[in-house]
Design a protein around this motif. Structure first.
Motif, PDB file in Angstrom:
ATOM      1  N   MET A   1      -5.224   3.359   5.183  1.00 54.02           N
ATOM      2  CA  MET A   1      -5.313   3.218   6.292  1.00 54.02           C
ATOM      3  C   MET A   1      -6.399   3.274   6.993  1.00 54.02           C
ATOM      4  O   MET A   1      -6.987   2.316   8.058  1.00 54.02           O
ATOM      5  CB  MET A   1      -4.138   4.115   7.373  1.00 54.02           C
ATOM      6  CG  MET A   1      -4.085   3.702   8.575  1.00 54.02           C
ATOM      7  SD  MET A   1      -3.074   4.796   9.305  1.00 54.02           S
ATOM      8  CE  MET A   1      -1.283   4.661   8.823  1.00 54.02           C
ATOM      9  N   LEU A   2      -7.209   4.293   6.843  1.00 56.94           N
ATOM     10  CA  LEU A   2      -8.550   4.478   7.563  1.00 56.94           C
ATOM     11  C   LEU A   2      -9.512   3.337   7.238  1.00 56.94           C
ATOM     12  O   LEU A   2     -10.316   3.068   8.188  1.00 56.94           O
ATOM     13  CB  LEU A   2      -9.134   5.911   6.835  1.00 56.94           C
ATOM     14  CG  LEU A   2      -8.447   7.219   7.204  1.00 56.94           C
ATOM     15  CD1 LEU A   2      -9.051   8.465   6.694  1.00 56.94           C
ATOM     16  CD2 LEU A   2      -8.255   7.313   8.721  1.00 56.94           C
ATOM     17  N   ARG A   3      -9.504   2.981   6.072  1.00 57.91           N
ATOM     18  CA  ARG A   3     -10.285   1.594   5.886  1.00 57.91           C
ATOM     19  C   ARG A   3      -9.748   0.534   6.900  1.00 57.91           C
ATOM     20  O   ARG A   3     -10.904  -0.272   7.308  1.00 57.91           O
ATOM     21  CB  ARG A   3     -10.281   1.145   4.504  1.00 57.91           C
ATOM     22  CG  ARG A   3     -11.061   0.155   3.846  1.00 57.91           C
ATOM     23  CD  ARG A   3     -11.033  -0.304   2.609  1.00 57.91           C
ATOM     24  NE  ARG A   3     -11.227   0.954   1.655  1.00 57.91           N
ATOM     25  CZ  ARG A   3     -10.714   1.162   0.535  1.00 57.91           C
ATOM     26  NH1 ARG A   3      -9.836   0.366   0.170  1.00 57.91           N
ATOM     27  NH2 ARG A   3     -11.108   2.158  -0.020  1.00 57.91           N
ATOM     28  N   PHE A   4      -8.601   0.343   6.969  1.00 55.75           N
ATOM     29  CA  PHE A   4      -8.192  -0.746   8.243  1.00 55.75           C
ATOM     30  C   PHE A   4      -8.596  -0.403   9.291  1.00 55.75           C
ATOM     31  O   PHE A   4      -8.958  -1.356  10.275  1.00 55.75           O
ATOM     32  CB  PHE A   4      -6.651  -0.649   7.925  1.00 55.75           C
ATOM     33  CG  PHE A   4      -5.990  -1.806   8.829  1.00 55.75           C
ATOM     34  CD1 PHE A   4      -6.098  -3.160   8.748  1.00 55.75           C
ATOM     35  CD2 PHE A   4      -5.269  -1.195  10.093  1.00 55.75           C
ATOM     36  CE1 PHE A   4      -5.502  -3.812   9.606  1.00 55.75           C
ATOM     37  CE2 PHE A   4      -4.866  -2.259  10.920  1.00 55.75           C
ATOM     38  CZ  PHE A   4      -4.805  -3.348  10.756  1.00 55.75           C
ATOM     39  N   LEU A   5      -8.439   0.743   9.784  1.00 52.89           N
ATOM     40  CA  LEU A   5      -8.907   1.203  11.109  1.00 52.89           C
ATOM     41  C   LEU A   5     -10.242   1.044  11.459  1.00 52.89           C
ATOM     42  O   LEU A   5     -10.809   0.388  12.697  1.00 52.89           O
ATOM     43  CB  LEU A   5      -8.621   2.735  11.326  1.00 52.89           C
ATOM     44  CG  LEU A   5      -7.147   2.895  11.434  1.00 52.89           C
ATOM     45  CD1 LEU A   5      -6.696   4.279  11.570  1.00 52.89           C
ATOM     46  CD2 LEU A   5      -6.317   2.269  12.504  1.00 52.89           C
ATOM     47  N   ARG A   6     -11.014   1.175  10.282  1.00 50.10           N
ATOM     48  CA  ARG A   6     -12.506   1.039  10.656  1.00 50.10           C
ATOM     49  C   ARG A   6     -12.803  -0.453  10.708  1.00 50.10           C
ATOM     50  O   ARG A   6     -13.629  -0.811  11.424  1.00 50.10           O
ATOM     51  CB  ARG A   6     -13.115   1.664   9.159  1.00 50.10           C
ATOM     52  CG  ARG A   6     -13.442   3.142   9.652  1.00 50.10           C
ATOM     53  CD  ARG A   6     -14.611   3.656   8.471  1.00 50.10           C
ATOM     54  NE  ARG A   6     -14.129   5.080   8.102  1.00 50.10           N
ATOM     55  CZ  ARG A   6     -13.369   5.390   7.188  1.00 50.10           C
ATOM     56  NH1 ARG A   6     -12.938   4.639   6.192  1.00 50.10           N
ATOM     57  NH2 ARG A   6     -13.347   6.612   6.921  1.00 50.10           N
ATOM     58  N   SER A   7     -12.409  -0.936   9.431  1.00 53.04           N
ATOM     59  CA  SER A   7     -12.800  -2.527   9.395  1.00 53.04           C
ATOM     60  C   SER A   7     -12.208  -3.604  10.341  1.00 53.04           C
ATOM     61  O   SER A   7     -12.813  -4.557  10.790  1.00 53.04           O
ATOM     62  CB  SER A   7     -12.563  -2.928   7.978  1.00 53.04           C
ATOM     63  OG  SER A   7     -11.297  -2.928   7.333  1.00 53.04           O
ATOM     64  N   TRP A  51       0.728  -3.098   9.513  1.00 52.62           N
ATOM     65  CA  TRP A  51       0.033  -2.778   8.282  1.00 52.62           C
ATOM     66  C   TRP A  51       0.507  -1.766   7.587  1.00 52.62           C
ATOM     67  O   TRP A  51       0.813  -1.812   6.265  1.00 52.62           O
ATOM     68  CB  TRP A  51      -1.467  -2.356   8.690  1.00 52.62           C
ATOM     69  CG  TRP A  51      -2.197  -2.078   7.481  1.00 52.62           C
ATOM     70  CD1 TRP A  51      -3.195  -3.077   6.858  1.00 52.62           C
ATOM     71  CD2 TRP A  51      -2.488  -0.918   6.696  1.00 52.62           C
ATOM     72  NE1 TRP A  51      -3.607  -2.336   5.792  1.00 52.62           N
ATOM     73  CE2 TRP A  51      -3.389  -1.244   5.537  1.00 52.62           C
ATOM     74  CE3 TRP A  51      -2.013   0.288   6.933  1.00 52.62           C
ATOM     75  CZ2 TRP A  51      -3.658  -0.090   4.574  1.00 52.62           C
ATOM     76  CZ3 TRP A  51      -2.124   1.106   5.949  1.00 52.62           C
ATOM     77  CH2 TRP A  51      -3.184   1.130   5.074  1.00 52.62           C
ATOM     78  N   GLN A  52       1.163  -0.764   8.213  1.00 56.00           N
ATOM     79  CA  GLN A  52       1.738   0.316   7.528  1.00 56.00           C
ATOM     80  C   GLN A  52       3.092  -0.292   6.744  1.00 56.00           C
ATOM     81  O   GLN A  52       3.375   0.201   5.449  1.00 56.00           O
ATOM     82  CB  GLN A  52       2.282   1.472   8.634  1.00 56.00           C
ATOM     83  CG  GLN A  52       1.332   2.411   8.914  1.00 56.00           C
ATOM     84  CD  GLN A  52       1.826   3.440   9.502  1.00 56.00           C
ATOM     85  OE1 GLN A  52       2.501   3.441  10.523  1.00 56.00           O
ATOM     86  NE2 GLN A  52       1.329   4.696   9.062  1.00 56.00           N
ATOM     87  N   ASP A  53       4.062  -0.972   7.404  1.00 61.51           N
ATOM     88  CA  ASP A  53       5.233  -1.616   6.606  1.00 61.51           C
ATOM     89  C   ASP A  53       4.819  -2.248   5.554  1.00 61.51           C
ATOM     90  O   ASP A  53       5.618  -2.405   4.592  1.00 61.51           O
ATOM     91  CB  ASP A  53       5.712  -2.593   7.780  1.00 61.51           C
ATOM     92  CG  ASP A  53       6.353  -1.716   8.896  1.00 61.51           C
ATOM     93  OD1 ASP A  53       6.687  -0.561   8.897  1.00 61.51           O
ATOM     94  OD2 ASP A  53       6.881  -2.475  10.026  1.00 61.51           O
ATOM     95  N   LEU A  54       3.642  -2.870   5.710  1.00 61.99           N
ATOM     96  CA  LEU A  54       3.439  -3.744   4.297  1.00 61.99           C
ATOM     97  C   LEU A  54       2.521  -2.977   3.176  1.00 61.99           C
ATOM     98  O   LEU A  54       2.672  -3.437   2.043  1.00 61.99           O
ATOM     99  CB  LEU A  54       2.109  -5.009   4.655  1.00 61.99           C
ATOM    100  CG  LEU A  54       2.802  -5.827   5.681  1.00 61.99           C
ATOM    101  CD1 LEU A  54       1.628  -6.899   6.033  1.00 61.99           C
ATOM    102  CD2 LEU A  54       3.959  -6.739   4.913  1.00 61.99           C
ATOM    103  N   HIS A  55       1.812  -1.725   3.543  1.00 61.29           N
ATOM    104  CA  HIS A  55       1.167  -1.260   2.377  1.00 61.29           C
ATOM    105  C   HIS A  55       1.633   0.121   2.122  1.00 61.29           C
ATOM    106  O   HIS A  55       1.162   0.773   1.312  1.00 61.29           O
ATOM    107  CB  HIS A  55      -0.141  -0.954   3.200  1.00 61.29           C
ATOM    108  CG  HIS A  55      -0.872  -2.485   3.167  1.00 61.29           C
ATOM    109  ND1 HIS A  55      -0.892  -3.092   4.364  1.00 61.29           N
ATOM    110  CD2 HIS A  55      -1.577  -2.960   2.174  1.00 61.29           C
ATOM    111  CE1 HIS A  55      -1.637  -4.217   3.959  1.00 61.29           C
ATOM    112  NE2 HIS A  55      -2.126  -4.375   2.920  1.00 61.29           N
ATOM    113  N   LEU A  56       2.741   0.651   2.993  1.00 64.08           N
ATOM    114  CA  LEU A  56       2.986   2.075   2.606  1.00 64.08           C
ATOM    115  C   LEU A  56       4.366   2.286   2.141  1.00 64.08           C
ATOM    116  O   LEU A  56       5.291   1.290   2.587  1.00 64.08           O
ATOM    117  CB  LEU A  56       2.730   3.202   3.849  1.00 64.08           C
ATOM    118  CG  LEU A  56       1.388   3.358   4.264  1.00 64.08           C
ATOM    119  CD1 LEU A  56       1.276   4.149   5.532  1.00 64.08           C
ATOM    120  CD2 LEU A  56       0.523   3.875   3.216  1.00 64.08           C
TER     121      LEU A  56
END
Length: 56
Positions: A1-7, A51-56
């Motif tokens: 998630m941190l990578r998503f928040l940054r990028s 994003w969370q729904d798809l990746h977590l």
């Protein structure tokens, strides 16, 4: 998630650090803390939750 928040959302390390620290103190979800502190918009909060729904 941190990578998503940054990028994808362009959050700085300082913003993420503040969010992570406050999230731990409050035992609250990081995306909600970031939104409450005005570090992400409501639209961005929705993007993070999707994003969370798809990746977590």
């Amino acid at each position: 998630m941190l990578r998503f928040l940054r990028s994808s959302l362009g959050l700085s390390e300082n913003a993420l650090g503040l969010g992570l620290k406050q999230s731990q103190l409050e035992q609250a979800p990081l995306p909600v803390v970031l939104w409450r502190f005005g570090l992400i918009s409501l639209e961005q909060l929705d993007q993070v939750l999707q994003w969370q729904d798809l990746h977590l």
